[in-house]
Design a protein around this motif. Structure first.
Motif, PDB file in Angstrom:
ATOM      1  N   LYS A   1      -1.947   0.051  -2.813  1.00 60.80           N
ATOM      2  CA  LYS A   1      -3.129  -0.537  -2.206  1.00 60.80           C
ATOM      3  C   LYS A   1      -3.094  -1.538  -0.961  1.00 60.80           C
ATOM      4  N   GLY A   2      -1.912  -1.224  -0.205  1.00 62.64           N
ATOM      5  CA  GLY A   2      -1.627  -2.057   0.828  1.00 62.64           C
ATOM      6  C   GLY A   2      -1.124  -3.366   0.309  1.00 62.64           C
ATOM      7  N   GLN A   3      -0.546  -3.599  -0.785  1.00 64.00           N
ATOM      8  CA  GLN A   3       0.082  -5.064  -1.056  1.00 64.00           C
ATOM      9  C   GLN A   3       1.456  -5.008  -0.715  1.00 64.00           C
ATOM     10  N   ALA A   4       1.912  -4.144   0.204  1.00 62.01           N
ATOM     11  CA  ALA A   4       3.439  -4.058   0.753  1.00 62.01           C
ATOM     12  C   ALA A   4       3.287  -3.509   2.033  1.00 62.01           C
ATOM     13  N   THR A   5       4.114  -3.818   3.047  1.00 63.81           N
ATOM     14  CA  THR A   5       4.021  -3.162   4.220  1.00 63.81           C
ATOM     15  C   THR A   5       4.624  -2.155   4.176  1.00 63.81           C
TER      16      THR A   5
END
Ligand code: ZN
Ligand code: MN
Length: 477
Positions: free
Chosen positions: A459-463
Protein backbone atom coordinates in the motif's frame (compact mmCIF):
# COMPACT_ATOMS: atom_id res chain seq x y z
CA UNK A 1 -19.78 28.05 -60.99
CA UNK A 2 -16.51 28.54 -59.17
CA UNK A 3 -16.32 27.55 -55.55
CA UNK A 4 -17.73 30.23 -53.27
CA UNK A 5 -15.40 31.68 -50.72
CA UNK A 6 -16.54 32.92 -47.30
CA UNK A 7 -15.36 36.24 -45.90
CA UNK A 8 -15.96 36.80 -42.19
CA UNK A 9 -15.57 39.70 -39.77
CA UNK A 10 -16.13 39.79 -36.01
CA UNK A 11 -17.35 42.08 -33.29
CA UNK A 12 -16.49 40.85 -29.83
CA UNK A 13 -17.96 42.42 -26.71
CA UNK A 14 -16.01 41.85 -23.49
CA UNK A 15 -17.05 43.02 -20.03
CA UNK A 16 -14.21 44.59 -18.07
CA UNK A 17 -13.31 43.27 -14.62
CA UNK A 18 -13.62 46.57 -12.77
CA UNK A 19 -15.15 46.51 -9.29
CA UNK A 20 -17.71 49.18 -10.09
CA UNK A 21 -19.65 50.14 -13.21
CA UNK A 22 -18.34 52.51 -15.86
CA UNK A 23 -20.39 55.63 -15.00
CA UNK A 24 -21.50 55.04 -11.37
CA UNK A 25 -20.28 53.24 -8.24
CA UNK A 26 -22.68 50.25 -8.37
CA UNK A 27 -21.03 46.80 -8.20
CA UNK A 28 -20.06 45.40 -11.60
CA UNK A 29 -19.92 41.82 -10.31
CA UNK A 30 -21.84 39.12 -12.20
CA UNK A 31 -25.19 38.03 -10.72
CA UNK A 32 -27.00 39.42 -7.68
CA UNK A 33 -30.75 39.54 -7.08
CA UNK A 34 -32.54 41.21 -10.01
CA UNK A 35 -32.25 45.01 -9.87
CA UNK A 36 -30.27 44.95 -6.61
CA UNK A 37 -27.19 46.60 -8.14
CA UNK A 38 -28.70 49.73 -9.67
CA UNK A 39 -28.82 53.44 -8.91
CA UNK A 40 -30.41 56.46 -10.61
CA UNK A 41 -27.40 56.79 -12.96
CA UNK A 42 -27.33 53.24 -14.36
CA UNK A 43 -31.10 52.86 -14.41
CA UNK A 44 -31.29 55.98 -16.58
CA UNK A 45 -33.23 58.44 -14.46
CA UNK A 46 -33.38 61.96 -15.93
CA UNK A 47 -31.08 64.58 -14.45
CA UNK A 48 -28.37 62.19 -13.24
CA UNK A 49 -24.73 62.74 -14.11
CA UNK A 50 -22.43 59.89 -15.18
CA UNK A 51 -18.82 59.97 -13.95
CA UNK A 52 -16.23 57.98 -15.90
CA UNK A 53 -14.48 55.09 -14.13
CA UNK A 54 -10.78 55.56 -14.86
CA UNK A 55 -9.91 51.93 -14.20
CA UNK A 56 -12.14 51.00 -17.15
CA UNK A 57 -10.14 53.39 -19.33
CA UNK A 58 -6.89 51.88 -18.08
CA UNK A 59 -8.20 48.38 -18.87
CA UNK A 60 -9.19 49.17 -22.45
CA UNK A 61 -5.75 50.69 -23.03
CA UNK A 62 -4.19 47.47 -21.69
CA UNK A 63 -6.43 45.40 -23.99
CA UNK A 64 -5.35 47.62 -26.89
CA UNK A 65 -1.67 47.07 -26.17
CA UNK A 66 -2.09 43.28 -26.07
CA UNK A 67 -3.61 43.52 -29.57
CA UNK A 68 -0.89 45.81 -30.92
CA UNK A 69 -3.23 48.79 -31.33
CA UNK A 70 -2.44 52.48 -31.61
CA UNK A 71 -3.88 54.32 -28.63
CA UNK A 72 -5.67 57.56 -29.51
CA UNK A 73 -4.06 60.45 -27.62
CA UNK A 74 -7.46 62.16 -27.73
CA UNK A 75 -10.56 60.03 -27.12
CA UNK A 76 -14.19 60.96 -26.49
CA UNK A 77 -17.68 59.58 -25.87
CA UNK A 78 -20.86 59.60 -27.95
CA UNK A 79 -24.49 58.76 -27.48
CA UNK A 80 -25.86 55.90 -29.57
CA UNK A 81 -29.62 56.38 -29.57
CA UNK A 82 -32.05 53.53 -29.73
CA UNK A 83 -35.06 52.42 -27.76
CA UNK A 84 -35.10 48.94 -26.28
CA UNK A 85 -36.45 47.73 -22.91
CA UNK A 86 -33.00 46.64 -21.68
CA UNK A 87 -31.66 50.17 -22.18
CA UNK A 88 -33.57 52.46 -19.78
CA UNK A 89 -31.85 55.70 -20.90
CA UNK A 90 -32.83 55.00 -24.55
CA UNK A 91 -29.21 55.67 -25.52
CA UNK A 92 -25.98 53.85 -24.94
CA UNK A 93 -22.85 55.81 -24.09
CA UNK A 94 -20.29 54.53 -26.59
CA UNK A 95 -17.54 55.86 -28.85
CA UNK A 96 -17.94 56.58 -32.54
CA UNK A 97 -15.28 58.70 -34.29
CA UNK A 98 -12.58 58.67 -31.60
CA UNK A 99 -12.29 55.18 -30.07
CA UNK A 100 -9.51 54.49 -27.55
CA UNK A 101 -7.78 51.89 -29.77
CA UNK A 102 -7.21 51.75 -33.53
CA UNK A 103 -5.36 49.65 -36.14
CA UNK A 104 -4.13 46.62 -34.23
CA UNK A 105 -3.43 43.03 -35.15
CA UNK A 106 -3.43 39.59 -33.56
CA UNK A 107 -1.59 36.54 -34.89
CA UNK A 108 -3.27 33.14 -34.80
CA UNK A 109 -2.19 29.57 -35.52
CA UNK A 110 -4.26 27.53 -37.96
CA UNK A 111 -3.86 24.17 -39.68
CA UNK A 112 -2.62 26.13 -42.71
CA UNK A 113 0.00 28.04 -40.74
CA UNK A 114 0.24 31.36 -38.94
CA UNK A 115 -2.10 34.14 -39.91
CA UNK A 116 -2.41 37.82 -39.00
CA UNK A 117 -5.88 39.23 -38.26
CA UNK A 118 -6.21 43.02 -38.35
CA UNK A 119 -8.14 44.83 -35.64
CA UNK A 120 -10.03 47.85 -36.93
CA UNK A 121 -10.83 49.43 -33.55
CA UNK A 122 -11.63 48.80 -29.90
CA UNK A 123 -13.97 51.18 -28.14
CA UNK A 124 -15.35 51.54 -24.62
CA UNK A 125 -19.10 51.56 -23.94
CA UNK A 126 -21.65 50.57 -21.31
CA UNK A 127 -23.46 47.23 -21.26
CA UNK A 128 -27.25 47.05 -21.44
CA UNK A 129 -29.54 45.22 -19.00
CA UNK A 130 -30.92 41.74 -19.44
CA UNK A 131 -34.43 40.71 -20.44
CA UNK A 132 -35.77 37.48 -18.96
CA UNK A 133 -38.58 35.91 -20.95
CA UNK A 134 -40.84 33.98 -18.61
CA UNK A 135 -42.82 31.50 -20.69
CA UNK A 136 -44.96 30.39 -17.77
CA UNK A 137 -46.42 33.77 -16.91
CA UNK A 138 -46.10 34.96 -20.53
CA UNK A 139 -44.18 38.01 -19.36
CA UNK A 140 -40.84 39.62 -20.08
CA UNK A 141 -38.95 40.91 -17.04
CA UNK A 142 -36.14 43.46 -17.05
CA UNK A 143 -33.04 43.11 -14.84
CA UNK A 144 -30.88 46.25 -14.89
CA UNK A 145 -27.94 44.87 -12.86
CA UNK A 146 -25.88 44.58 -16.04
CA UNK A 147 -26.67 48.16 -17.16
CA UNK A 148 -23.50 50.21 -17.07
CA UNK A 149 -20.98 47.39 -16.73
CA UNK A 150 -17.97 48.54 -18.75
CA UNK A 151 -17.76 46.83 -22.09
CA UNK A 152 -15.14 46.90 -24.80
CA UNK A 153 -16.10 46.21 -28.39
CA UNK A 154 -13.35 44.70 -30.53
CA UNK A 155 -14.02 45.10 -34.26
CA UNK A 156 -11.88 43.11 -36.70
CA UNK A 157 -11.32 43.60 -40.41
CA UNK A 158 -13.02 40.91 -42.57
CA UNK A 159 -9.84 38.82 -42.56
CA UNK A 160 -11.30 35.38 -41.77
CA UNK A 161 -12.18 32.75 -44.36
CA UNK A 162 -13.18 29.74 -42.23
CA UNK A 163 -14.81 28.77 -38.95
CA UNK A 164 -11.47 27.35 -37.81
CA UNK A 165 -9.73 30.74 -38.12
CA UNK A 166 -12.51 32.51 -36.22
CA UNK A 167 -12.45 29.95 -33.42
CA UNK A 168 -8.66 30.18 -33.11
CA UNK A 169 -8.96 33.98 -32.96
CA UNK A 170 -11.55 33.95 -30.18
CA UNK A 171 -9.41 31.55 -28.15
CA UNK A 172 -6.46 33.90 -28.65
CA UNK A 173 -8.49 36.96 -27.60
CA UNK A 174 -9.57 35.06 -24.49
CA UNK A 175 -5.95 34.37 -23.58
CA UNK A 176 -4.93 37.99 -24.16
CA UNK A 177 -7.75 39.51 -22.10
CA UNK A 178 -7.46 36.91 -19.36
CA UNK A 179 -3.69 37.27 -18.91
CA UNK A 180 -3.99 41.08 -19.06
CA UNK A 181 -6.47 40.61 -16.17
CA UNK A 182 -9.07 42.89 -17.74
CA UNK A 183 -11.85 40.35 -18.46
CA UNK A 184 -12.73 36.94 -17.01
CA UNK A 185 -13.88 35.79 -20.48
CA UNK A 186 -16.68 33.55 -19.21
CA UNK A 187 -18.67 33.12 -22.40
CA UNK A 188 -21.33 31.09 -20.59
CA UNK A 189 -21.97 34.07 -18.28
CA UNK A 190 -21.94 36.51 -21.17
CA UNK A 191 -18.79 38.40 -20.20
CA UNK A 192 -17.48 37.60 -23.70
CA UNK A 193 -19.97 37.65 -26.60
CA UNK A 194 -19.47 37.41 -30.28
CA UNK A 195 -21.24 38.80 -33.38
CA UNK A 196 -20.22 37.35 -36.74
CA UNK A 197 -20.81 38.85 -40.16
CA UNK A 198 -20.35 36.59 -43.13
CA UNK A 199 -20.71 36.76 -46.88
CA UNK A 200 -19.85 34.51 -49.81
CA UNK A 201 -18.34 35.40 -53.17
CA UNK A 202 -16.14 33.81 -55.81
CA UNK A 203 -12.53 33.83 -54.75
CA UNK A 204 -10.73 37.03 -55.82
CA UNK A 205 -14.05 38.65 -56.80
CA UNK A 206 -13.80 42.44 -56.80
CA UNK A 207 -16.79 42.93 -54.58
CA UNK A 208 -17.74 41.03 -51.43
CA UNK A 209 -21.12 39.31 -51.37
CA UNK A 210 -24.11 40.51 -49.36
CA UNK A 211 -23.52 39.71 -45.73
CA UNK A 212 -25.65 38.37 -42.94
CA UNK A 213 -24.87 39.09 -39.31
CA UNK A 214 -25.31 36.51 -36.56
CA UNK A 215 -25.74 38.08 -33.12
CA UNK A 216 -24.82 37.11 -29.57
CA UNK A 217 -23.02 33.82 -29.92
CA UNK A 218 -22.03 32.69 -26.45
CA UNK A 219 -19.58 29.84 -26.93
CA UNK A 220 -16.67 29.19 -29.24
CA UNK A 221 -18.43 26.04 -30.38
CA UNK A 222 -21.63 27.97 -31.21
CA UNK A 223 -19.57 30.42 -33.29
CA UNK A 224 -18.09 27.53 -35.28
CA UNK A 225 -21.44 25.85 -35.84
CA UNK A 226 -23.20 29.09 -36.80
CA UNK A 227 -20.52 29.89 -39.40
CA UNK A 228 -20.65 26.37 -40.89
CA UNK A 229 -24.42 26.60 -41.12
CA UNK A 230 -24.36 30.08 -42.68
CA UNK A 231 -21.81 28.97 -45.31
CA UNK A 232 -24.11 26.07 -46.18
CA UNK A 233 -27.26 28.27 -46.24
CA UNK A 234 -25.78 31.05 -48.36
CA UNK A 235 -24.16 28.56 -50.75
CA UNK A 236 -27.54 26.88 -51.34
CA UNK A 237 -29.20 30.24 -52.09
CA UNK A 238 -26.45 31.51 -54.39
CA UNK A 239 -26.03 28.24 -56.32
CA UNK A 240 -29.78 28.18 -56.97
CA UNK A 241 -29.45 31.66 -58.50
CA UNK A 242 -30.98 33.49 -55.54
CA UNK A 243 -29.77 36.45 -53.54
CA UNK A 244 -28.68 36.61 -49.91
CA UNK A 245 -30.67 39.19 -47.96
CA UNK A 246 -28.77 41.61 -45.75
CA UNK A 247 -30.13 40.98 -42.28
CA UNK A 248 -29.41 40.12 -38.68
CA UNK A 249 -29.86 36.47 -37.75
CA UNK A 250 -29.89 34.45 -34.55
CA UNK A 251 -28.39 31.00 -33.98
CA UNK A 252 -30.19 28.20 -32.16
CA UNK A 253 -27.99 25.82 -30.19
CA UNK A 254 -30.61 23.07 -30.29
CA UNK A 255 -31.27 23.05 -34.06
CA UNK A 256 -27.81 24.23 -35.15
CA UNK A 257 -29.50 26.64 -37.58
CA UNK A 258 -29.70 30.40 -37.97
CA UNK A 259 -32.95 32.31 -38.56
CA UNK A 260 -33.99 35.90 -39.28
CA UNK A 261 -33.99 38.27 -36.30
CA UNK A 262 -34.51 41.55 -38.16
CA UNK A 263 -34.06 42.71 -41.74
CA UNK A 264 -32.15 45.69 -43.06
CA UNK A 265 -35.40 47.63 -43.40
CA UNK A 266 -35.73 47.92 -39.63
CA UNK A 267 -32.05 48.80 -39.20
CA UNK A 268 -31.54 51.55 -36.63
CA UNK A 269 -30.43 55.04 -37.34
CA UNK A 270 -28.48 55.59 -34.16
CA UNK A 271 -28.17 59.39 -34.50
CA UNK A 272 -24.77 59.42 -32.82
CA UNK A 273 -23.78 62.69 -31.20
CA UNK A 274 -21.14 63.68 -28.63
CA UNK A 275 -22.15 62.98 -25.05
CA UNK A 276 -22.16 66.37 -23.31
CA UNK A 277 -21.84 64.83 -19.82
CA UNK A 278 -18.46 63.13 -20.17
CA UNK A 279 -15.34 65.12 -20.94
CA UNK A 280 -12.91 63.73 -23.52
CA UNK A 281 -9.61 62.23 -22.37
CA UNK A 282 -6.23 63.43 -23.51
CA UNK A 283 -3.53 60.93 -22.63
CA UNK A 284 0.06 61.95 -22.00
CA UNK A 285 2.89 59.68 -23.16
CA UNK A 286 3.84 59.10 -19.51
CA UNK A 287 0.34 57.94 -18.62
CA UNK A 288 0.24 55.49 -21.52
CA UNK A 289 3.72 54.20 -20.78
CA UNK A 290 2.76 53.59 -17.14
CA UNK A 291 -0.28 51.58 -18.22
CA UNK A 292 1.75 49.55 -20.69
CA UNK A 293 4.33 48.77 -18.02
CA UNK A 294 1.68 47.62 -15.58
CA UNK A 295 0.62 44.76 -17.89
CA UNK A 296 1.27 41.39 -16.23
CA UNK A 297 3.30 38.64 -17.90
CA UNK A 298 1.31 37.46 -20.93
CA UNK A 299 0.65 33.83 -21.97
CA UNK A 300 3.22 33.84 -24.77
CA UNK A 301 5.93 35.17 -22.44
CA UNK A 302 5.15 32.56 -19.80
CA UNK A 303 5.27 29.85 -22.44
CA UNK A 304 8.69 30.98 -23.66
CA UNK A 305 9.98 31.22 -20.11
CA UNK A 306 8.80 27.68 -19.36
CA UNK A 307 10.50 26.33 -22.47
CA UNK A 308 13.77 28.27 -22.00
CA UNK A 309 14.18 28.19 -18.22
CA UNK A 310 12.47 24.92 -17.31
CA UNK A 311 13.04 22.95 -20.52
CA UNK A 312 9.32 22.18 -20.99
CA UNK A 313 8.20 20.71 -24.31
CA UNK A 314 6.13 23.14 -26.39
CA UNK A 315 3.03 20.95 -26.22
CA UNK A 316 3.23 20.82 -22.39
CA UNK A 317 3.82 24.57 -22.09
CA UNK A 318 0.85 25.19 -24.40
CA UNK A 319 -1.40 22.94 -22.32
CA UNK A 320 -0.37 24.69 -19.11
CA UNK A 321 -0.89 28.27 -20.34
CA UNK A 322 -4.20 27.48 -22.08
CA UNK A 323 -6.04 28.07 -18.79
CA UNK A 324 -4.71 31.00 -16.79
CA UNK A 325 -6.23 29.76 -13.53
CA UNK A 326 -4.41 26.43 -13.84
CA UNK A 327 -1.23 28.21 -14.87
CA UNK A 328 -1.45 30.56 -11.85
CA UNK A 329 -1.98 27.54 -9.60
CA UNK A 330 1.19 26.01 -11.01
CA UNK A 331 3.12 29.26 -10.41
CA UNK A 332 1.93 29.40 -6.81
CA UNK A 333 2.82 25.75 -6.21
CA UNK A 334 6.38 26.45 -7.43
CA UNK A 335 6.71 29.18 -4.80
CA UNK A 336 6.34 26.46 -2.16
CA UNK A 337 8.27 23.68 -3.87
CA UNK A 338 10.45 24.75 -6.77
CA UNK A 339 10.65 21.65 -8.93
CA UNK A 340 9.00 22.73 -12.21
CA UNK A 341 9.21 19.36 -13.96
CA UNK A 342 7.62 17.18 -11.29
CA UNK A 343 4.99 19.80 -10.39
CA UNK A 344 4.19 20.08 -14.13
CA UNK A 345 3.83 16.29 -14.38
CA UNK A 346 1.35 16.33 -11.54
CA UNK A 347 -0.61 19.25 -13.03
CA UNK A 348 -0.80 17.70 -16.51
CA UNK A 349 -1.59 14.29 -15.04
CA UNK A 350 -3.71 13.80 -11.94
CA UNK A 351 -4.74 17.47 -11.60
CA UNK A 352 -6.09 18.00 -15.12
CA UNK A 353 -7.52 14.50 -15.24
CA UNK A 354 -9.83 15.36 -12.32
CA UNK A 355 -10.83 18.62 -14.01
CA UNK A 356 -11.60 16.84 -17.27
CA UNK A 357 -13.65 14.27 -15.36
CA UNK A 358 -15.65 17.15 -13.91
CA UNK A 359 -14.63 16.18 -10.35
CA UNK A 360 -13.12 19.59 -9.65
CA UNK A 361 -13.27 23.05 -11.15
CA UNK A 362 -10.95 26.02 -10.85
CA UNK A 363 -13.91 28.17 -9.82
CA UNK A 364 -14.39 26.51 -6.43
CA UNK A 365 -11.28 24.61 -5.61
CA UNK A 366 -10.89 22.48 -2.48
CA UNK A 367 -7.10 22.19 -2.69
CA UNK A 368 -4.44 24.87 -2.35
CA UNK A 369 -1.25 25.24 -4.40
CA UNK A 370 0.70 24.72 -1.17
CA UNK A 371 -0.97 21.34 -0.55
CA UNK A 372 -0.27 20.15 -4.09
CA UNK A 373 3.34 21.37 -3.84
CA UNK A 374 3.81 19.40 -0.62
CA UNK A 375 2.25 16.27 -2.07
CA UNK A 376 4.63 16.33 -5.03
CA UNK A 377 7.56 17.04 -2.71
CA UNK A 378 6.73 13.96 -0.58
CA UNK A 379 6.64 11.86 -3.76
CA UNK A 380 9.94 13.26 -5.05
CA UNK A 381 11.73 12.70 -1.75
CA UNK A 382 10.40 9.15 -1.24
CA UNK A 383 8.35 10.14 1.80
CA UNK A 384 5.41 8.60 -0.03
CA UNK A 385 5.11 6.28 -3.00
CA UNK A 386 3.98 8.17 -6.12
CA UNK A 387 1.52 5.37 -6.83
CA UNK A 388 -0.49 6.83 -3.97
CA UNK A 389 -0.86 10.30 -5.57
CA UNK A 390 -4.18 9.21 -6.97
CA UNK A 391 -5.69 8.07 -3.64
CA UNK A 392 -4.31 10.98 -1.66
CA UNK A 393 -5.37 13.65 -4.16
CA UNK A 394 -8.84 12.18 -4.47
CA UNK A 395 -9.25 12.37 -0.70
CA UNK A 396 -7.85 15.91 -0.62
CA UNK A 397 -10.57 16.95 -3.07
CA UNK A 398 -13.32 15.12 -1.27
CA UNK A 399 -12.47 16.07 2.32
CA UNK A 400 -10.42 19.26 2.03
CA UNK A 401 -7.83 17.63 4.32
CA UNK A 402 -4.09 18.22 3.93
CA UNK A 403 -1.90 15.51 2.36
CA UNK A 404 -0.12 15.12 5.74
CA UNK A 405 -3.38 14.35 7.56
CA UNK A 406 -4.44 11.88 4.86
CA UNK A 407 -1.06 10.08 4.95
CA UNK A 408 -1.22 9.90 8.75
CA UNK A 409 -4.74 8.49 8.80
CA UNK A 410 -4.17 5.90 6.06
CA UNK A 411 -0.59 5.02 6.96
CA UNK A 412 0.65 6.06 3.52
CA UNK A 413 4.11 7.17 4.72
CA UNK A 414 6.97 5.10 3.37
CA UNK A 415 8.53 2.95 6.12
CA UNK A 416 12.22 2.34 5.97
CA UNK A 417 11.52 -1.10 7.32
CA UNK A 418 13.53 -3.81 5.62
CA UNK A 419 11.98 -6.55 7.74
CA UNK A 420 8.50 -5.63 6.59
CA UNK A 421 9.64 -5.57 2.97
CA UNK A 422 11.39 -8.90 3.29
CA UNK A 423 8.38 -10.51 4.94
CA UNK A 424 5.76 -9.26 2.44
CA UNK A 425 7.86 -10.07 -0.62
CA UNK A 426 8.81 -13.45 0.83
CA UNK A 427 5.11 -14.26 1.12
CA UNK A 428 4.38 -13.18 -2.44
CA UNK A 429 7.13 -15.40 -3.76
CA UNK A 430 6.02 -18.34 -1.65
CA UNK A 431 2.43 -17.96 -2.87
CA UNK A 432 3.28 -17.74 -6.58
CA UNK A 433 5.54 -20.68 -7.44
CA UNK A 434 4.38 -20.68 -11.10
CA UNK A 435 5.46 -17.13 -11.97
CA UNK A 436 8.66 -17.59 -9.96
CA UNK A 437 9.56 -20.56 -12.15
CA UNK A 438 8.73 -18.56 -15.30
CA UNK A 439 10.95 -15.70 -14.14
CA UNK A 440 13.82 -17.98 -13.32
CA UNK A 441 13.43 -19.59 -16.77
CA UNK A 442 14.16 -16.15 -18.28
CA UNK A 443 10.70 -14.61 -18.73
CA UNK A 444 11.57 -11.06 -17.67
CA UNK A 445 8.05 -9.71 -18.15
CA UNK A 446 6.61 -11.54 -15.11
CA UNK A 447 8.67 -9.08 -13.05
CA UNK A 448 5.88 -6.56 -13.65
CA UNK A 449 3.41 -8.97 -12.09
CA UNK A 450 5.53 -9.18 -8.92
CA UNK A 451 5.91 -5.38 -8.77
CA UNK A 452 2.13 -5.07 -9.00
CA UNK A 453 1.56 -7.63 -6.25
CA UNK A 454 4.13 -6.00 -3.96
CA UNK A 455 2.74 -2.51 -4.52
CA UNK A 456 -0.70 -3.75 -3.69
CA UNK A 457 0.35 -5.56 -0.53
CA UNK A 458 2.57 -2.73 0.74
CA UNK A 459 0.00 0.00 0.00
CA UNK A 460 2.74 2.46 -0.85
CA UNK A 461 4.69 1.96 2.37
CA UNK A 462 7.87 1.26 0.40
CA UNK A 463 9.34 3.07 -2.60
CA UNK A 464 9.37 1.37 -6.02
CA UNK A 465 13.17 1.28 -5.86
CA UNK A 466 13.24 -0.54 -2.54
CA UNK A 467 10.63 -3.00 -3.79
CA UNK A 468 12.54 -3.62 -7.00
CA UNK A 469 15.79 -4.29 -5.16
CA UNK A 470 14.19 -6.70 -2.71
CA UNK A 471 12.33 -8.52 -5.48
CA UNK A 472 15.48 -8.93 -7.54
CA UNK A 473 17.33 -10.28 -4.55
CA UNK A 474 14.58 -12.73 -3.55
CA UNK A 475 13.77 -13.92 -7.08
CA UNK A 476 17.34 -14.89 -7.70
CA UNK A 477 16.65 -17.35 -4.90
ZN1 ZN B 1 -25.45 52.55 -10.76
MN1 MN C 1 -21.40 47.53 -28.98
Amino acid sequence: MARLYPTIGLEIHAELLTKSKVFCTCSAEFGGDPNSRCCPVCSGLPGTLPILNHTAVEYIVKAGYTMNCEISRFTKWDRKNYFYPDLPKAYQISQMPRPVCLNGHVDIKTSEGDKRIRINRIHLEEDAGKLVHDDYSKATLADYNRCGIPLIEIVTEPDFHSAEEVMAFIEKIRLLLKYAEVCDCKMEQGSLRCDVNISLAEKDAEKLGTRAEIKNLNSVKAVGRAIEYEIYRQTEILEAGGEVVQETRRFSDSTGETSTLRSKEDAHDYRYFPDPDIPPIIFTEEELEAIRESLPEMAEDRKNRYMNDYGFKEIDADTLIADKDICDFFENALKVYNNPKTVLNFMLGEFMRRINLGEMSMDNLEVTPEQVANLVKYGDTDKINKNNYKNIFKEMLETGKTPEAICDENDYWVKEDNDLLEKVIGEIIANNPGPVEQYRAGEQKVFGFFMGQANKALKGQATPNAIREMLEKKLKG
